[in-house]
Scaffold this motif. Structure first.
Motif, PDB file in Angstrom:
ATOM      1  N   MET A 120       1.041  -1.028   0.285  1.00  0.00           N
ATOM      2  CA  MET A 120      -0.147   0.170   0.641  1.00  0.00           C
ATOM      3  C   MET A 120       0.729   1.374   0.231  1.00  0.00           C
ATOM      4  O   MET A 120       2.018   1.580   0.535  1.00  0.00           O
ATOM      5  CB  MET A 120      -0.633   0.085   0.895  1.00  0.00           C
ATOM      6  N   ARG A 126       1.640   4.509   1.024  1.00  0.00           N
ATOM      7  CA  ARG A 126       1.648   6.000   1.781  1.00  0.00           C
ATOM      8  C   ARG A 126       0.965   6.692   1.415  1.00  0.00           C
ATOM      9  O   ARG A 126       2.197   7.210   0.639  1.00  0.00           O
ATOM     10  CB  ARG A 126       2.746   5.963   3.329  1.00  0.00           C
ATOM     11  N   ASP A 172      -1.681   8.989   6.384  1.00  0.00           N
ATOM     12  CA  ASP A 172      -1.055   8.581   7.658  1.00  0.00           C
ATOM     13  C   ASP A 172      -0.059   9.044   8.279  1.00  0.00           C
ATOM     14  O   ASP A 172      -0.049   8.569   9.261  1.00  0.00           O
ATOM     15  CB  ASP A 172      -0.291   7.755   6.776  1.00  0.00           C
ATOM     16  N   PRO A 195     -16.753  14.374   7.286  1.00  0.00           N
ATOM     17  CA  PRO A 195     -15.885  13.954   6.423  1.00  0.00           C
ATOM     18  C   PRO A 195     -16.766  15.483   5.461  1.00  0.00           C
ATOM     19  O   PRO A 195     -17.437  15.622   5.739  1.00  0.00           O
ATOM     20  CB  PRO A 195     -15.740  13.007   5.590  1.00  0.00           C
ATOM     21  N   LEU A 210     -10.778  13.550   2.269  1.00  0.00           N
ATOM     22  CA  LEU A 210     -11.263  12.162   2.035  1.00  0.00           C
ATOM     23  C   LEU A 210      -9.646  11.783   2.477  1.00  0.00           C
ATOM     24  O   LEU A 210      -9.688  10.684   3.157  1.00  0.00           O
ATOM     25  CB  LEU A 210     -11.725  11.629   1.375  1.00  0.00           C
ATOM     26  N   GLY A 211      -8.775  11.971   2.531  1.00  0.00           N
ATOM     27  CA  GLY A 211      -7.733  11.634   2.495  1.00  0.00           C
ATOM     28  C   GLY A 211      -7.140  11.060   3.691  1.00  0.00           C
ATOM     29  O   GLY A 211      -6.721  10.083   4.212  1.00  0.00           O
ATOM     30  N   PHE A 226      -9.695  10.617   6.081  1.00  0.00           N
ATOM     31  CA  PHE A 226     -10.890   9.111   6.652  1.00  0.00           C
ATOM     32  C   PHE A 226     -10.510   8.255   6.208  1.00  0.00           C
ATOM     33  O   PHE A 226     -10.132   7.097   6.768  1.00  0.00           O
ATOM     34  CB  PHE A 226     -11.917   9.648   6.072  1.00  0.00           C
ATOM     35  N   ASP A 227      -9.722   7.830   4.956  1.00  0.00           N
ATOM     36  CA  ASP A 227      -8.801   6.741   4.718  1.00  0.00           C
ATOM     37  C   ASP A 227      -8.296   6.259   5.471  1.00  0.00           C
ATOM     38  O   ASP A 227      -7.750   5.863   6.111  1.00  0.00           O
ATOM     39  CB  ASP A 227      -7.982   7.080   3.339  1.00  0.00           C
ATOM     40  N   ALA A 228      -7.604   7.168   5.672  1.00  0.00           N
ATOM     41  CA  ALA A 228      -6.095   7.130   6.994  1.00  0.00           C
ATOM     42  C   ALA A 228      -6.589   6.585   8.441  1.00  0.00           C
ATOM     43  O   ALA A 228      -6.172   5.368   8.634  1.00  0.00           O
ATOM     44  CB  ALA A 228      -5.433   8.022   7.492  1.00  0.00           C
ATOM     45  N   ARG A 237      -9.336   5.258   8.868  1.00  0.00           N
ATOM     46  CA  ARG A 237      -9.869   3.942   8.321  1.00  0.00           C
ATOM     47  C   ARG A 237      -9.544   2.616   8.928  1.00  0.00           C
ATOM     48  O   ARG A 237      -9.783   2.010   9.390  1.00  0.00           O
ATOM     49  CB  ARG A 237     -10.597   3.398   7.293  1.00  0.00           C
ATOM     50  N   ARG A 238      -7.918   3.042   8.065  1.00  0.00           N
ATOM     51  CA  ARG A 238      -6.914   2.301   8.203  1.00  0.00           C
ATOM     52  C   ARG A 238      -6.290   1.727   9.527  1.00  0.00           C
ATOM     53  O   ARG A 238      -5.407   0.663  10.316  1.00  0.00           O
ATOM     54  CB  ARG A 238      -5.600   2.563   7.283  1.00  0.00           C
ATOM     55  N   ALA A 281      -3.457  13.513   0.697  1.00  0.00           N
ATOM     56  CA  ALA A 281      -3.897  12.307  -0.415  1.00  0.00           C
ATOM     57  C   ALA A 281      -2.553  12.046  -0.986  1.00  0.00           C
ATOM     58  O   ALA A 281      -2.625  10.924  -1.874  1.00  0.00           O
ATOM     59  CB  ALA A 281      -4.902  12.654  -1.310  1.00  0.00           C
TER      60      ALA A 281
END
Length: 538
Positions: A1, A3, A7, A25, A30-31, A33-35, A37-38, A169
Motif C-alpha cells: 500500500m 503511504r 497516514d 468528513p 477524504l485522504g 478519513f482513509d487513513a 479507517r486503516r 492524499a
C-alpha cells in the motif's frame, strides 16, 4: 500500500497519545478519513461540525487530554468556530485539524476551488491559542507535535492545524511515525512572587480563597485543601471552578457568586488569594465585587493578570503554585470564619422567594445522578441555577459559560460518554431552545451506543432571555414532540413531571445506551439584589 500524507497525521496522533478522534468528513479531507479507517484510532463521527467541536471539547474536559477534531475545508472548518470559542474560553485542549484546498490554489491565486477561502487560517487566529500551517508531508509530524504542545501547556486551550488536500492524499516517503516529543512546558511561578504571597498569607488575619477552573484543570484539589486548612481560609469556587473544593467542607463557601452576601463576605478578606481565575464578570458578581484588602491573583493566562482588579499578579499554573506555596505556610490560630452564617444568609434570601420548584428539581436531579457521573449544562435557567447550587461531587460539572453559546451540553456530553465507554452514565441538561441545536447528535449517540441521558426542560422558548427582557420578543418557539423525535432515532424517551422526575431520571441513567427525559416546566431565576440591579442597568 502506498503511504500518504494523511497516514503521517494518524501515526503522529497515535504517537502523541490520542485514542479517539471526533469529526465530520468532507471532500478535501477524504485522504485523512482513509487513513483513519486503516488505523486503530477510534473515530466518533458527528452529524455537524459545531457538534463535533463541542464533542471534542467535552472529551477533552473529562479526560484532561488533548482531543483531536478533524473536518474539511471552508464551511466545514468555519462551522467549528463557535465550539473553539467555547473551548478557548474554558481552556479546553482541542486539536483541530482541517484540510485546505490544493496547494496550487494557495498564495492568493484564487483558482476557484470548491470551499476556497482567501486566507482560511486567518479565521482562526483570534479564536484559538495557535495556528499551525503545513505545506509538505514532511512537515506534518513537527506541526502536530508543536500544536499538541501548545494545546497542553497552561493555559491549555484549542489549537488549529491546516493541511492542503494534495498533501493529505499524496504519497510520502517519510517512514512511519513512532515517537514524537510534545511534552508541555511547565509554567512555574517566580520564586520571589511565591515568597511575597507566602508573606502576605502568613500575616493575614482574615484570609480567603477564590478557586477557579485552573485548579480543576491542574488537578490541584488536594493542594488547595491543604492550603485552606493551614490558613483556616474559607474557599469559594467560581462557576468554572466547581469541584475545586469539597462542597460540604466547613470552610466551603460553595459557589453563590451571584449573591450579594457572598460578594460582601469575600470583599471583607484582608488577603484574597485568587487561584486559576481571571476575575471576569461572572466571578465578580457582574463587577460589583469591591475587595477591601490585598488580592493575590495566580493565573496561567498572563493577559488576565490584574486586568480587572489591582493585584499581586503571579503568572503560573495553579497546581505548580499551590504545591509550592503550601510548603511554606505555617499553621496559625485565627478566628474561625463564619462560613455557616454566610450560607444561612444565602439560604434565607432564597427562602424569601417562591423558588421551591427550581430548588426541588435540582435536588431531584442530584439525587438521581451517581456521585461519579459528570454533568454537562447548557445556557438554560436550570443551568444558571446549577452554577451556584449544584454539588458536583466526584463526577464534576461542566458548563458552556466560558463563551455562553447555546447547544453545547448534549454534544459535549456525547464526547464525554465516548471517553467513559459505558463505565458510568453522563448527564446533559438543556432547555428546549438549546436542544434544537443538537438534535442531530441523537443519531451519533444511538450509532455509537453512548451512555448519555439528555434532560430537556421544555418551557416553550428561550427561558433565560425572557428573564432579561421587560417584554419578551423573539423568545417563544415552536417545538417538536421531543419524546417522539428521540424514539424515531431508536433512543428511549420519557415524558416526565416535577413529581416523577427523580424516578424517571434514575431509570434513564441506568440505561445501557442513550436516553431522553423531557420535563415540561417553567422555571425562574432567583432575584438579584438592589445593588446588582443598579449595576446591571448602568
Amino acid at each position: 500500500m502506498t503511504r500518504i500524507g494523511a497516514d503521517l497525521v494518524v501515526e503522529t496522533l497515535k504517537a502523541l497519545g490520542a485514542d479517539t478522534v471526533f469529526g465530520e468528513p468532507g471532500q478535501h479531507a477524504l485522504g485523512l478519513f482513509d487513513a483513519l479507517r486503516r488505523s486503530d484510532l477510534r473515530y466518533v463521527g458527528n452529524r455537524t461540525e459545531p457538534s463535533a467541536a463541542f464533542a471534542a471539547d467535552g472529551h477533552a474536559r473529562l479526560t484532561g487530554r488533548v482531543t483531536p477534531l478533524v473536518v474539511s475545508t471552508g464551511p466545514g472548518a468555519l462551522l467549528t468556530l463557535a465550539g473553539l470559542h467555547e473551548a478557548v474560553s474554558s481552556s479546553s485542549p482541542v486539536l483541530g485539524i482541517s484540510s485546505q484546498i490544493p496547494s496550487d490554489g494557495l498564495g492568493g491565486r484564487r483558482r476557484g476551488y470548491l470551499h476556497e477561502l482567501p486566507d482560511q487560517q486567518a479565521s482562526f487566529r483570534d479564536v484559538v491559542k495557535s495556528v499551525h500551517v503545513v505545506r509538505t508531508a514532511a512537515q506534518i509530524p513537527a506541526a502536530l507535535a508543536e500544536a499538541w504542545r501548545s494545546a497542553s501547556t497552561a493555559p491549555t486551550g484549542p489549537v488549529w492545524v491546516e493541511i492542503p488536500q494534495d498533501v493529505l492524499a499524496g504519497p510520502t516517503v517519510q517512514p512511519p511515525v513512532l515517537s514524537v516529543d510534545a511534552e508541555p512546558r511547565i509554567l512555574r511561578a517566580q520564586a520571589e512572587l511565591v515568597a511575597e504571597a507566602v508573606k502576605l498569607l502568613d500575616a493575614a488575619k482574615r484570609p480567603m480563597i477564590l478557586a477557579g477552573g485552573g485548579v480543576v484543570r491542574a488537578g490541584a484539589q488536594e493542594a488547595l485543601l491543604a492550603l485552606a486548612e493551614r490558613l483556616g481560609a474559607p474557599v469559594a469556587s467560581t462557576f468554572g471552578g466547581r469541584g475545586a473544593f469539597p462542597w460540604e467542607h466547613p470552610l466551603s463557601l460553595r459557589s453563590w457568586l451571584e449573591d450579594r452576601h457572598t460578594t460582601e463576605f469575600l470583599a471583607s478578606a484582608d488577603v484574597l488569594l485568587v487561584v486559576g481565575s481571571g476575575l471576569g464578570e461572572l466571578s465578580t458578581n457582574y463587577g460589583t465585587f469591591r475587595p477591601g484588602g490585598r488580592v493575590i491573583q495566580v493565573e496561567a493566562d498572563a493577559a488576565r493578570l490584574a486586568a480587572n482588579y489591582p493585584a499581586l499578579g503571579i503568572h503560573a499554573d495553579a497546581g505548580e503554585f499551590l504545591s509550592e506555596v503550601v510548603k511554606h505556610i505555617a499553621v496559625r490560630d485565627r478566628p474561625a470564619p463564619d462560613t455557616a452564617g454566610l450560607l444561612a444568609r444565602v439560604g434565607a434570601r432564597l427562602d424569601g422567594q417562591d423558588l421551591a420548584l427550581e430548588r426541588d428539581t435540582l435536588a431531584a436531579i442530584r439525587e438521581a445522578l451517581p456521585d461519579d457521573s459528570p454533568s454537562f449544562w447548557d445556557m438554560t435557567i436550570l443551568g444558571y441555577w446549577a452554577w451556584s447550587a449544584w454539588d458536583p461531587r466526584s463526577g464534576g460539572m461542566h458548563t458552556a459559560q466560558g463563551s455562553g453559546g447555546l447547544g453545547w451540553a448534549f454534544p459535549a456530553a456525547v464526547g464525554a460518554a465516548a471517553a467513559l465507554r459505558g463505565n458510568r452514565p453522563v448527564l446533559a441538561v438543556s432547555g428546549d431552545g438549546g436542544a434544537m441545536y443538537g438534535l442531530a447528535e441523537l443519531a451519533t449517540a444511538a450509532q455509537h451506543k453512548l451512555r448519555v441521558t439528555w434532560l430537556i426542560v421544555d418551557d416553550g422558548g428561550y427561558g433565560i432571555l425572557r428573564e432579561y427582557m421587560d417584554t419578551p420578543y423573539g423568545t417563544e418557539l415552536t417545538r417538536p414532540d421531543f419524546v417522539a423525535l428521540a424514539r424515531s432515532f431508536g433512543v428511549s424517551a420519557t415524558l416526565s413531571s416535577p413529581a416523577g422526575l427523580a424516578s424517571d431520571m434514575i431509570n434513564s441513567l441506568a440505561a445501557d445506551g442513550p436516553s431522553v427525559v423531557v420535563l415540561p416546566a417553567v422555571f425562574k431565576m432567583f432575584a438579584p439584589t438592589h445593588q446588582e440591579v443598579q449595576w446591571r442597568t448602568t
